[in-house]
Design an enzyme around this catalytic site. Sequence first.
Site, PDB file in Angstrom:
ATOM      1  CG  ASN A  57     -20.864  24.621 -23.673  1.00  0.00           C
ATOM      2  OD1 ASN A  57     -21.980  25.006 -24.028  1.00  0.00           O
ATOM      3  ND2 ASN A  57     -20.047  23.964 -24.460  1.00  0.00           N
ATOM      4  CE  LYS A  92     -22.807  24.273 -26.894  1.00  0.00           C
ATOM      5  NZ  LYS A  92     -24.104  24.027 -26.292  1.00  0.00           N
ATOM      6  CG  ASN A 104      -3.569  -5.140  12.741  1.00  0.00           C
ATOM      7  OD1 ASN A 104      -2.992  -5.029  11.651  1.00  0.00           O
ATOM      8  ND2 ASN A 104      -3.922  -6.310  13.242  1.00  0.00           N
ATOM      9  CB  SER A 117      -0.916   0.004   1.224  1.00  0.00           C
ATOM     10  OG  SER A 117      -0.159  -0.127   2.416  1.00  0.00           O
ATOM     11  CD  GLN A 120      -2.794  -2.669   1.974  1.00  0.00           C
ATOM     12  OE1 GLN A 120      -2.210  -3.185   2.916  1.00  0.00           O
ATOM     13  NE2 GLN A 120      -2.468  -2.911   0.724  1.00  0.00           N
ATOM     14  CB  SER A 170     -18.243  23.965 -28.609  1.00  0.00           C
ATOM     15  OG  SER A 170     -18.145  23.133 -29.755  1.00  0.00           O
ATOM     16  CD  GLU A 222     -22.102  20.657 -18.578  1.00  0.00           C
ATOM     17  OE1 GLU A 222     -22.782  19.953 -19.327  1.00  0.00           O
ATOM     18  OE2 GLU A 222     -21.214  21.415 -18.998  1.00  0.00           O
ATOM     19  CE1 TYR A 247      -5.952  -4.029   9.265  1.00  0.00           C
ATOM     20  CE2 TYR A 247      -5.038  -6.186   8.754  1.00  0.00           C
ATOM     21  CZ  TYR A 247      -5.191  -4.842   8.451  1.00  0.00           C
ATOM     22  OH  TYR A 247      -4.604  -4.327   7.325  1.00  0.00           O
ATOM     23  CB  THR A 281     -42.921  22.151  -6.846  1.00  0.00           C
ATOM     24  OG1 THR A 281     -44.080  22.587  -7.554  1.00  0.00           O
ATOM     25  CG2 THR A 281     -42.715  23.043  -5.628  1.00  0.00           C
ATOM     26  CG  HIS A 282     -43.842  18.516  -9.365  1.00  0.00           C
ATOM     27  ND1 HIS A 282     -43.944  17.207  -8.949  1.00  0.00           N
ATOM     28  CD2 HIS A 282     -44.526  19.253  -8.451  1.00  0.00           C
ATOM     29  CE1 HIS A 282     -44.664  17.145  -7.848  1.00  0.00           C
ATOM     30  NE2 HIS A 282     -45.029  18.376  -7.508  1.00  0.00           N
TER      31      HIS A 282
HETATM   32  N1  ARG Z   1      -0.684  -2.195   5.181  1.00  0.00           N
HETATM   33  C1  ARG Z   1      -1.807  -2.272   6.057  1.00  0.00           C
HETATM   34  C2  ARG Z   1      -2.664  -1.075   5.888  1.00  0.00           C
HETATM   35  O1  ARG Z   1      -2.161  -0.126   5.424  1.00  0.00           O
HETATM   36  C3  ARG Z   1      -1.383  -2.346   7.469  1.00  0.00           C
HETATM   37  C4  ARG Z   1      -0.873  -3.626   7.774  1.00  0.00           C
HETATM   38  C5  ARG Z   1      -1.707  -4.293   8.760  1.00  0.00           C
HETATM   39  N2  ARG Z   1      -1.397  -5.495   9.018  1.00  0.00           N
HETATM   40  C6  ARG Z   1      -1.220  -6.714   8.781  1.00  0.00           C
HETATM   41  N3  ARG Z   1      -1.513  -7.416   9.802  1.00  0.00           N
HETATM   42  N4  ARG Z   1      -0.838  -7.216   7.700  1.00  0.00           N
HETATM   43  O2  ARG Z   1      -3.799  -1.090   6.216  1.00  0.00           O
END
Ligand code: ARG
Length: 481
Positions: A285, A283, A110, A24, A322, A277, A290, A317, A155-156
């Site tokens: 716009n 145009k 965790n 991550s 993640q 455009s 949007e 957990y 309304t509507h």
């Molecule tokens: N990489 C995980 C996260 O970002 C944390 C790791 C947590 N733990 C594990 N027990 N593998 O959420």
Amino acid sequence: MTLAKTEATSGTGLLPRVLAFSSSLSLDRALLHEDLVGSMAHVTMLGRTGVIPRAEARAIRDGLVALMERSKQGQLELPDEEDVHMAVEVELNRTIGGPAALLHSARSRNDQVATDLRLHVREAAARTLEQLTGFIGELVVRARAEKDVILPSYTHRQRAQPVSLAYWLASYGAAFLRDAQALAFVLDQCRLLPLGVGAISGTSLPIDREVTRTLLAFEGTTLNGMDTVGDRDFAMDFMYATARFLVHASRLSTDLIDFTTAEFGFASLSGDISMGSSMMPQKKNPDVFELIRGKSGRAIGNLVGLLVTVKGLPGGYNRDLQEDRAALLETAPLLTGVLEVLRLSLPRVTFHPEKCRVGVDEGFTQATDLAEALVKKGMPFRKAYQVVGSLVRRCQERGLTLRQASVELAQSIDPALDQATLAVLEPAGAVARKQSAGSTGPEAVAVTLAEIEKQAAVLRARAQSVPRLEALFTSLKESEL
Ligand code: ARG
């Protein structure tokens, strides 16, 4: 590479593809500063409670401070690890050596990631709340300046009754105020510190969560570790507040997209916010509005995505969590981006009072006012409703607005429709005569705007009182150890 492995996990390294799949780091490096501050608090607590020797705790803290300074100068290249937590530990070991091995005592990734995320959401909610309340203040000022413009309400999506432009603006002010309250609720949900529950069940080492709580400026510690490590409610709440604000911004945008069409003609956009455009030379716009509407879809998707991620998980957990990362990290920039553009664009929308009045008259929007005038003269509402309905029908057949109807035509339907009664059809008067609370009447609107302004100011002060990461870092750097 990959500290989070022992002989029990089998001594070998991870397959590169598996590491890449599970990492991550590319996302959570955005949480580096939260992670460093959380670790500084943790190690300070470990030193003060004697879980690790003070000298080592100090060495670790100084090492973390050095990493923060390098990061701020753009000099910190994180090693390629599973996540930001492992990367920090590896880099710390590289810079201070031995003592780095003590940092993770009584801690799991965790509770660490839960802490980083709460610090992130707390700060993001505080910042966005400050910005949103600023915008609400500007909306109130604009509304006060637009109290004499009268346009039809809908309304509507059919013309309904005349209202002041101030009332239309205040309607979104009231919705945005609720969004500000939702962000304040997010702050409430970030009051408790997760750190100290470990992987799931706490620790037998003599830690003191109160110390960490004070150092990180939380109001209490979480109640149950099993719940804490699997809890992303605070993140959902932030995504919900954001999605709801964007939904309101989206509806405002749809109004403005309509109002600036030739068909409505109530308003126009200044050149510096309107797009052209590539093919059609004529145009002009409303792309900004949007895009705001489009981005609300993303915010809703992010919220739904996290709800779905969490819904089937067993207690405690699970690594699925993640997957909160991309959507959560996108949330504050999404809110801030829309808000910024809204704050730039709204002052660049000019309303055309004459065109708005044409809409009021052509839509027979004063019909209810005329019926209420008959009620004031003693006619039962249901009868007045029928009488005015007949007059509207006659006018439509003759191509007249209500205001163009002669007294003779009106009285051929009911003699109660005399000159004085028909005078209520004047649009400004129709608005001015509304006196009920929450109505479009000028006094009611003034009360509404004052209330919105007052409540927004209270929320703004609340946002400003939230401790910021930078301040925590500064005080942790010097705190007793
Ligand atoms: N990489 C995980 C996260 O970002 C944390 C790791 C947590 N733990 C594990 N027990 N593998 O959420």
